[in-house]
Design a protein around this motif. Structure first.
Motif, PDB file in Angstrom:
ATOM      1  N   PHE A 130      -4.835 -23.031  24.205  1.00  0.00           N
ATOM      2  CA  PHE A 130      -6.153 -23.091  24.838  1.00  0.00           C
ATOM      3  C   PHE A 130      -6.523 -21.710  25.345  1.00  0.00           C
ATOM      4  O   PHE A 130      -5.683 -20.990  25.872  1.00  0.00           O
ATOM      5  N   MET A 131      -7.792 -21.335  25.160  1.00  0.00           N
ATOM      6  CA  MET A 131      -8.315 -20.068  25.671  1.00  0.00           C
ATOM      7  C   MET A 131      -9.548 -20.354  26.516  1.00  0.00           C
ATOM      8  O   MET A 131     -10.363 -21.209  26.158  1.00  0.00           O
ATOM      9  N   ASN A 132      -9.678 -19.628  27.616  1.00  0.00           N
ATOM     10  CA  ASN A 132     -10.859 -19.720  28.457  1.00  0.00           C
ATOM     11  C   ASN A 132     -11.782 -18.565  28.083  1.00  0.00           C
ATOM     12  O   ASN A 132     -11.412 -17.396  28.245  1.00  0.00           O
ATOM     13  N   LEU A 133     -12.958 -18.903  27.557  1.00  0.00           N
ATOM     14  CA  LEU A 133     -13.904 -17.893  27.086  1.00  0.00           C
ATOM     15  C   LEU A 133     -15.240 -18.045  27.793  1.00  0.00           C
ATOM     16  O   LEU A 133     -15.686 -19.156  28.078  1.00  0.00           O
ATOM     17  N   LYS A 134     -15.893 -16.921  28.021  1.00  0.00           N
ATOM     18  CA  LYS A 134     -17.186 -16.904  28.691  1.00  0.00           C
ATOM     19  C   LYS A 134     -18.305 -17.102  27.666  1.00  0.00           C
ATOM     20  O   LYS A 134     -18.281 -16.522  26.581  1.00  0.00           O
ATOM     21  N   VAL A 135     -19.287 -17.917  28.028  1.00  0.00           N
ATOM     22  CA  VAL A 135     -20.464 -18.128  27.183  1.00  0.00           C
ATOM     23  C   VAL A 135     -21.418 -16.975  27.463  1.00  0.00           C
ATOM     24  O   VAL A 135     -21.836 -16.767  28.605  1.00  0.00           O
ATOM     25  N   VAL A 136     -21.750 -16.176  26.420  1.00  0.00           N
ATOM     26  CA  VAL A 136     -22.587 -14.996  26.629  1.00  0.00           C
ATOM     27  C   VAL A 136     -24.039 -15.191  26.209  1.00  0.00           C
ATOM     28  O   VAL A 136     -24.926 -14.522  26.733  1.00  0.00           O
ATOM     29  N   SER A 137     -24.314 -16.087  25.278  1.00  0.00           N
ATOM     30  CA  SER A 137     -25.700 -16.334  24.874  1.00  0.00           C
ATOM     31  C   SER A 137     -25.782 -17.630  24.082  1.00  0.00           C
ATOM     32  O   SER A 137     -24.771 -18.156  23.632  1.00  0.00           O
ATOM     33  N   ASP A 138     -27.021 -18.101  23.940  1.00  0.00           N
ATOM     34  CA  ASP A 138     -27.217 -19.267  23.073  1.00  0.00           C
ATOM     35  C   ASP A 138     -27.857 -18.784  21.780  1.00  0.00           C
ATOM     36  O   ASP A 138     -28.530 -17.777  21.746  1.00  0.00           O
ATOM     37  N   VAL A 139     -27.602 -19.510  20.727  1.00  0.00           N
ATOM     38  CA  VAL A 139     -28.165 -19.179  19.425  1.00  0.00           C
ATOM     39  C   VAL A 139     -29.429 -20.007  19.303  1.00  0.00           C
ATOM     40  O   VAL A 139     -29.384 -21.194  19.018  1.00  0.00           O
ATOM     41  N   SER A 140     -30.556 -19.355  19.577  1.00  0.00           N
ATOM     42  CA  SER A 140     -31.796 -20.124  19.643  1.00  0.00           C
ATOM     43  C   SER A 140     -32.743 -19.732  18.512  1.00  0.00           C
ATOM     44  O   SER A 140     -33.626 -18.918  18.678  1.00  0.00           O
ATOM     45  N   THR A 180      -7.675 -23.591  20.482  1.00  0.00           N
ATOM     46  CA  THR A 180      -7.652 -22.581  19.419  1.00  0.00           C
ATOM     47  C   THR A 180      -7.145 -23.134  18.092  1.00  0.00           C
ATOM     48  O   THR A 180      -7.374 -22.533  17.052  1.00  0.00           O
ATOM     49  N   ILE A 181      -6.459 -24.267  18.124  1.00  0.00           N
ATOM     50  CA  ILE A 181      -5.953 -24.858  16.878  1.00  0.00           C
ATOM     51  C   ILE A 181      -7.060 -25.614  16.164  1.00  0.00           C
ATOM     52  O   ILE A 181      -7.288 -25.436  14.970  1.00  0.00           O
ATOM     53  N   THR A 182      -7.790 -26.464  16.899  1.00  0.00           N
ATOM     54  CA  THR A 182      -8.852 -27.260  16.294  1.00  0.00           C
ATOM     55  C   THR A 182     -10.208 -26.562  16.364  1.00  0.00           C
ATOM     56  O   THR A 182     -11.165 -27.002  15.741  1.00  0.00           O
ATOM     57  N   GLU A 183     -10.281 -25.479  17.147  1.00  0.00           N
ATOM     58  CA  GLU A 183     -11.526 -24.751  17.392  1.00  0.00           C
ATOM     59  C   GLU A 183     -12.602 -25.665  17.953  1.00  0.00           C
ATOM     60  O   GLU A 183     -13.761 -25.603  17.550  1.00  0.00           O
ATOM     61  N   GLU A 184     -12.218 -26.505  18.894  1.00  0.00           N
ATOM     62  CA  GLU A 184     -13.155 -27.441  19.528  1.00  0.00           C
ATOM     63  C   GLU A 184     -13.213 -27.204  21.023  1.00  0.00           C
ATOM     64  O   GLU A 184     -12.233 -26.781  21.640  1.00  0.00           O
ATOM     65  N   TYR A 185     -14.364 -27.527  21.589  1.00  0.00           N
ATOM     66  CA  TYR A 185     -14.575 -27.470  23.030  1.00  0.00           C
ATOM     67  C   TYR A 185     -13.666 -28.483  23.705  1.00  0.00           C
ATOM     68  O   TYR A 185     -13.524 -29.609  23.254  1.00  0.00           O
ATOM     69  N   HIS A 186     -13.029 -28.077  24.804  1.00  0.00           N
ATOM     70  CA  HIS A 186     -12.176 -28.984  25.554  1.00  0.00           C
ATOM     71  C   HIS A 186     -12.805 -29.342  26.899  1.00  0.00           C
ATOM     72  O   HIS A 186     -12.943 -30.515  27.227  1.00  0.00           O
ATOM     73  N   SER A 187     -13.202 -28.330  27.685  1.00  0.00           N
ATOM     74  CA  SER A 187     -13.787 -28.599  28.990  1.00  0.00           C
ATOM     75  C   SER A 187     -14.452 -27.335  29.540  1.00  0.00           C
ATOM     76  O   SER A 187     -14.269 -26.248  29.005  1.00  0.00           O
ATOM     77  N   ARG A 188     -15.211 -27.534  30.604  1.00  0.00           N
ATOM     78  CA  ARG A 188     -15.803 -26.395  31.314  1.00  0.00           C
ATOM     79  C   ARG A 188     -14.881 -26.066  32.486  1.00  0.00           C
ATOM     80  O   ARG A 188     -14.381 -26.972  33.148  1.00  0.00           O
ATOM     81  N   ILE A 189     -14.684 -24.794  32.741  1.00  0.00           N
ATOM     82  CA  ILE A 189     -13.812 -24.353  33.829  1.00  0.00           C
ATOM     83  C   ILE A 189     -14.685 -24.076  35.043  1.00  0.00           C
ATOM     84  O   ILE A 189     -15.624 -23.271  34.978  1.00  0.00           O
ATOM     85  N   ASN A 190     -14.388 -24.754  36.145  1.00  0.00           N
ATOM     86  CA  ASN A 190     -15.115 -24.504  37.395  1.00  0.00           C
ATOM     87  C   ASN A 190     -14.436 -23.395  38.163  1.00  0.00           C
ATOM     88  O   ASN A 190     -13.224 -23.412  38.387  1.00  0.00           O
ATOM     89  N   ILE A 191     -15.219 -22.418  38.544  1.00  0.00           N
ATOM     90  CA  ILE A 191     -14.650 -21.256  39.262  1.00  0.00           C
ATOM     91  C   ILE A 191     -14.953 -21.379  40.742  1.00  0.00           C
ATOM     92  O   ILE A 191     -15.950 -21.784  41.182  1.00  0.00           O
TER      93      ILE A 191
END
Length: 191
Positions: A130-140, A180-191
């Protein structure tokens, strides 16, 4: 050299098999009512990444592979190679596409990764499940939004450049946990 008999095989053990380094991924010990006990073993070749299934009798053995895992910090990419730095002695190491393969999408600058060496040559880089990655933009794009309008997902770009579908409640700047294995969203990380 250290010798491992089949009754001491376990997942994660690195051994020499057919003069190549292998990682034992799983072991299933079988003791039949009659006959000799044996182990069914799944081995992954660390050079070719090929998975191999073999059966070993209880008297069989494999030698320990002279494989060393070293933590390196990813520092940058320059269109030819990915560069890493050893935090202990500041030595730099460059890895080519043959070693990185499609793992480049999980490389974050200043993040530590485990690099495997065999005979002082880098052969493998380990990426966490699992990797925690920041969302930088939406593809609109209008076309993309109309295609996905009936879904509960939207395309977002993550800090590594990876574009993937995430739930609509995700906002730019959120940190998301990705498998990272399935390349699927798992959850949102609350900071």
């Amino acid at each position: 050299m250290i010798l491992y008999f089949s009754n001491s095989f376990k997942s994660g053990l690195k051994v020499l098999f057919d003069n190549a380094p292998y990682l034992i991924e799983s072991v299933n010990f079988v003791k039949p009512g009659k006959g000799q006990a044996f182990a069914r073993v799944k081995l992954r070749n660390l050079l070719t990444k090929q998975l191999l299934e073999k059966t070993f009798r209880s008297t069989d053995s494999l030698m320990h592979a002279d494989v060393v895992d070293v933590k390196y910090i990813y520092i940058y990419y320059d269109n030819n190679a990915w560069y890493f730095m050893n935090p202990e002695n500041f030595d730099q190491l460059s890895l080519n596409t043959a070693i990185i393969e499609n793992k480049y999408k999980w490389l974050i600058e200043q993040h530590e990764y485990l690099i495997t060496f065999w005979n002082n040559i880098p052969i493998f880089i380990e990426i966490n499940k699992f990797m925690n990655l920041k969302v930088v933009s939406d593809v609109s794009a209008k076309e993309l939004n109309s295609i996905m309008s009936n879904k509960k997902c939207k395309l977002y770009k993550l800090q590594t450049g990876l574009i993937m579908q995430l739930p609509l409640f995700i906002q730019i700047g959120d940190i998301v946990k990705i498998n990272t294995i399935t390349e699927e969203y798992h959850s949102r990380i609350n900071i």
